[in-house]
Enzyme design. Structure first.
Site, PDB file in Angstrom:
ATOM      1  N   PRO A   1      42.237   4.846  28.510  1.00 38.29           N
ATOM      2  CA  PRO A   1      43.491   4.648  28.517  1.00 38.29           C
ATOM      3  C   PRO A   1      44.396   6.000  29.169  1.00 38.29           C
ATOM      4  O   PRO A   1      44.264   7.051  28.390  1.00 38.29           O
ATOM      5  CB  PRO A   1      44.345   3.960  27.646  1.00 38.29           C
ATOM      6  CG  PRO A   1      43.390   4.095  26.487  1.00 38.29           C
ATOM      7  CD  PRO A   1      42.057   4.292  26.822  1.00 38.29           C
ATOM      8  N   ASN A   2      45.125   5.687  30.091  1.00 34.48           N
ATOM      9  CA  ASN A   2      46.117   6.878  30.493  1.00 34.48           C
ATOM     10  C   ASN A   2      45.162   8.030  31.379  1.00 34.48           C
ATOM     11  O   ASN A   2      45.902   8.946  31.853  1.00 34.48           O
ATOM     12  CB  ASN A   2      46.946   7.566  29.783  1.00 34.48           C
ATOM     13  CG  ASN A   2      47.795   6.419  28.769  1.00 34.48           C
ATOM     14  OD1 ASN A   2      48.576   5.698  29.661  1.00 34.48           O
ATOM     15  ND2 ASN A   2      47.731   6.169  27.401  1.00 34.48           N
TER      16      ASN A   2
ATOM     17  N   ARG B   1      50.072  13.518  34.094  1.00 40.50           N
ATOM     18  CA  ARG B   1      50.164  13.575  32.786  1.00 40.50           C
ATOM     19  C   ARG B   1      49.858  14.946  31.882  1.00 40.50           C
ATOM     20  O   ARG B   1      49.052  15.218  31.989  1.00 40.50           O
ATOM     21  CB  ARG B   1      49.384  12.484  32.127  1.00 40.50           C
ATOM     22  CG  ARG B   1      49.429  12.302  30.801  1.00 40.50           C
ATOM     23  CD  ARG B   1      48.285  11.380  30.131  1.00 40.50           C
ATOM     24  NE  ARG B   1      48.286  11.330  28.662  1.00 40.50           N
ATOM     25  CZ  ARG B   1      47.661  11.014  28.078  1.00 40.50           C
ATOM     26  NH1 ARG B   1      46.455  11.034  28.417  1.00 40.50           N
ATOM     27  NH2 ARG B   1      47.678  10.985  26.598  1.00 40.50           N
TER      28      ARG B   1
ATOM     29  N   TYR C   1      46.259  18.482  30.053  1.00 41.63           N
ATOM     30  CA  TYR C   1      45.289  18.149  30.677  1.00 41.63           C
ATOM     31  C   TYR C   1      44.895  18.747  31.907  1.00 41.63           C
ATOM     32  O   TYR C   1      44.167  18.396  32.593  1.00 41.63           O
ATOM     33  CB  TYR C   1      45.546  16.656  30.793  1.00 41.63           C
ATOM     34  CG  TYR C   1      45.575  15.722  29.580  1.00 41.63           C
ATOM     35  CD1 TYR C   1      44.434  15.674  28.761  1.00 41.63           C
ATOM     36  CD2 TYR C   1      46.860  15.385  29.113  1.00 41.63           C
ATOM     37  CE1 TYR C   1      44.536  14.936  27.711  1.00 41.63           C
ATOM     38  CE2 TYR C   1      46.860  14.755  27.803  1.00 41.63           C
ATOM     39  CZ  TYR C   1      45.873  14.587  27.087  1.00 41.63           C
ATOM     40  OH  TYR C   1      45.986  13.828  26.175  1.00 41.63           O
TER      41      TYR C   1
ATOM     42  N   ASN D   1      35.024   8.926  27.331  1.00 42.76           N
ATOM     43  CA  ASN D   1      36.394   9.334  26.844  1.00 42.76           C
ATOM     44  C   ASN D   1      37.073   8.191  26.651  1.00 42.76           C
ATOM     45  O   ASN D   1      37.684   7.787  27.755  1.00 42.76           O
ATOM     46  CB  ASN D   1      37.013  10.469  27.831  1.00 42.76           C
ATOM     47  CG  ASN D   1      38.223  10.968  27.492  1.00 42.76           C
ATOM     48  OD1 ASN D   1      38.597  10.688  26.277  1.00 42.76           O
ATOM     49  ND2 ASN D   1      38.569  12.029  28.033  1.00 42.76           N
TER      50      ASN D   1
ATOM     51  N   ALA E   1      42.930   7.547  23.651  1.00 38.78           N
ATOM     52  CA  ALA E   1      43.437   7.096  22.395  1.00 38.78           C
ATOM     53  C   ALA E   1      42.770   5.975  21.556  1.00 38.78           C
ATOM     54  O   ALA E   1      42.790   5.895  20.337  1.00 38.78           O
ATOM     55  CB  ALA E   1      44.995   6.590  22.631  1.00 38.78           C
TER      56      ALA E   1
ATOM     57  N   ASP F   1      31.651  -0.510  17.756  1.00 41.47           N
ATOM     58  CA  ASP F   1      30.645  -1.311  17.820  1.00 41.47           C
ATOM     59  C   ASP F   1      29.930  -1.517  18.982  1.00 41.47           C
ATOM     60  O   ASP F   1      28.735  -1.702  18.879  1.00 41.47           O
ATOM     61  CB  ASP F   1      31.072  -2.561  17.317  1.00 41.47           C
ATOM     62  CG  ASP F   1      31.590  -2.899  15.842  1.00 41.47           C
ATOM     63  OD1 ASP F   1      31.248  -1.606  15.136  1.00 41.47           O
ATOM     64  OD2 ASP F   1      32.315  -3.765  15.341  1.00 41.47           O
TER      65      ASP F   1
ATOM     66  N   GLU G   1      30.253  11.346  23.582  1.00 42.56           N
ATOM     67  CA  GLU G   1      31.669  11.381  23.601  1.00 42.56           C
ATOM     68  C   GLU G   1      32.408  12.785  23.868  1.00 42.56           C
ATOM     69  O   GLU G   1      32.190  13.801  23.645  1.00 42.56           O
ATOM     70  CB  GLU G   1      32.144  11.113  22.055  1.00 42.56           C
ATOM     71  CG  GLU G   1      33.678  11.009  21.761  1.00 42.56           C
ATOM     72  CD  GLU G   1      33.954  10.833  20.337  1.00 42.56           C
ATOM     73  OE1 GLU G   1      35.269  10.932  19.810  1.00 42.56           O
ATOM     74  OE2 GLU G   1      33.140  10.334  19.706  1.00 42.56           O
TER      75      GLU G   1
ATOM     76  N   HIS H   1      36.152  14.761  24.849  1.00 42.18           N
ATOM     77  CA  HIS H   1      37.792  14.801  25.066  1.00 42.18           C
ATOM     78  C   HIS H   1      38.216  16.220  25.751  1.00 42.18           C
ATOM     79  O   HIS H   1      37.524  17.245  25.649  1.00 42.18           O
ATOM     80  CB  HIS H   1      38.283  14.836  23.635  1.00 42.18           C
ATOM     81  CG  HIS H   1      38.209  13.587  22.947  1.00 42.18           C
ATOM     82  ND1 HIS H   1      38.513  12.298  23.191  1.00 42.18           N
ATOM     83  CD2 HIS H   1      36.863  13.181  21.911  1.00 42.18           C
ATOM     84  CE1 HIS H   1      38.305  11.354  22.210  1.00 42.18           C
ATOM     85  NE2 HIS H   1      37.134  11.988  21.560  1.00 42.18           N
ATOM     86  N   ILE H   2      39.089  15.973  26.651  1.00 41.40           N
ATOM     87  CA  ILE H   2      39.531  17.117  27.355  1.00 41.40           C
ATOM     88  C   ILE H   2      40.184  18.063  26.431  1.00 41.40           C
ATOM     89  O   ILE H   2      40.176  19.253  26.626  1.00 41.40           O
ATOM     90  CB  ILE H   2      40.543  16.564  28.516  1.00 41.40           C
ATOM     91  CG1 ILE H   2      39.625  15.673  29.587  1.00 41.40           C
ATOM     92  CG2 ILE H   2      40.913  17.738  29.210  1.00 41.40           C
ATOM     93  CD1 ILE H   2      40.654  14.958  30.194  1.00 41.40           C
TER      94      ILE H   2
ATOM     95  N   ARG I   1      45.612  18.735  17.691  1.00 42.49           N
ATOM     96  CA  ARG I   1      46.759  18.070  18.003  1.00 42.49           C
ATOM     97  C   ARG I   1      47.038  16.965  16.954  1.00 42.49           C
ATOM     98  O   ARG I   1      46.899  17.574  15.539  1.00 42.49           O
ATOM     99  CB  ARG I   1      46.320  16.848  19.115  1.00 42.49           C
ATOM    100  CG  ARG I   1      46.160  17.885  20.442  1.00 42.49           C
ATOM    101  CD  ARG I   1      45.654  17.062  21.410  1.00 42.49           C
ATOM    102  NE  ARG I   1      46.695  16.225  21.941  1.00 42.49           N
ATOM    103  CZ  ARG I   1      46.701  15.422  22.688  1.00 42.49           C
ATOM    104  NH1 ARG I   1      45.734  14.949  23.270  1.00 42.49           N
ATOM    105  NH2 ARG I   1      47.722  14.590  23.299  1.00 42.49           N
TER     106      ARG I   1
ATOM    107  N   ARG J   1      44.550  12.075  15.632  1.00 43.37           N
ATOM    108  CA  ARG J   1      43.563  12.201  16.591  1.00 43.37           C
ATOM    109  C   ARG J   1      42.441  13.093  15.772  1.00 43.37           C
ATOM    110  O   ARG J   1      41.427  13.253  16.582  1.00 43.37           O
ATOM    111  CB  ARG J   1      44.418  13.115  17.606  1.00 43.37           C
ATOM    112  CG  ARG J   1      45.106  12.494  18.443  1.00 43.37           C
ATOM    113  CD  ARG J   1      45.680  13.264  19.727  1.00 43.37           C
ATOM    114  NE  ARG J   1      47.076  12.646  20.095  1.00 43.37           N
ATOM    115  CZ  ARG J   1      47.030  11.612  21.006  1.00 43.37           C
ATOM    116  NH1 ARG J   1      45.972  11.111  21.468  1.00 43.37           N
ATOM    117  NH2 ARG J   1      48.160  11.391  21.637  1.00 43.37           N
TER     118      ARG J   1
END
Length: 137
Positions: free
Chosen positions: A9-10, A17, A22, A71, A74, A84, A95, A97-98, A104, A108
């Site tokens: 999301p986002n 954003r 980012y 990624n 959230a 799962d 996995e 993350h930027i 943060r 998170r």
């Protein structure tokens, strides 16, 4: 080699954003750069703001691709369902993350996904995706 990047999301708002976190580049522009740089890799991309669609995509590609760069944004911190799904498939997952999620908000700092992945890359901006891609090569 067949790799897919799955964004949650986002992340469709990258470039607009919170550029201080980012950056100002859209993901589509960055993805095109990755494709140009790694021409020998069949590189696909999927983004959704909907948790179930992310789970469906993980299940769809999770037995036929050589790697998934995920990624979950959230959903990383809230989704047992995505965790799962990652656990249920045979394709290895990195996995990504930027931002540095540990710099943060405290919520998170926990990932439901991390225990089920091959590795984690956090905090290198968009370069995090390239580092994940290189780990599969």
């Amino acid at each position: 080699m067949k790799i897919i990047i799955i964004n949650g999301p986002n992340l469709n708002l990258l470039g607009k954003r919170e550029p201080e976190i980012y950056g100002s580049q859209t993901f589509e522009d960055y993805f095109n750069e990755l494709r140009s740089k790694f021409k020998h890799v069949e590189l696909d991309y999927f983004q959704s703001n909907i948790e179930g669609e992310l789970i469906d995509k993980i299940q769809e590609v999770g037995f036929s691709y050589d790697g998934i760069i995920l990624n979950a944004a959230a959903y990383t911190h809230t989704s047992v369902g995505i965790a799962d799904a990652v656990k249920a498939i045979s394709t290895p997952v990195i996995e990504v993350h930027i931002s540095n999620t540990f710099a943060r908000e405290e919520f998170r700092h926990h990932s439901f996904i991390s225990p089920n992945v091959k590795g984690i890359i956090i905090g290198f901006g968009m370069k995090s995706y390239e580092l994940a891609l290189q780990s599969f090569l």
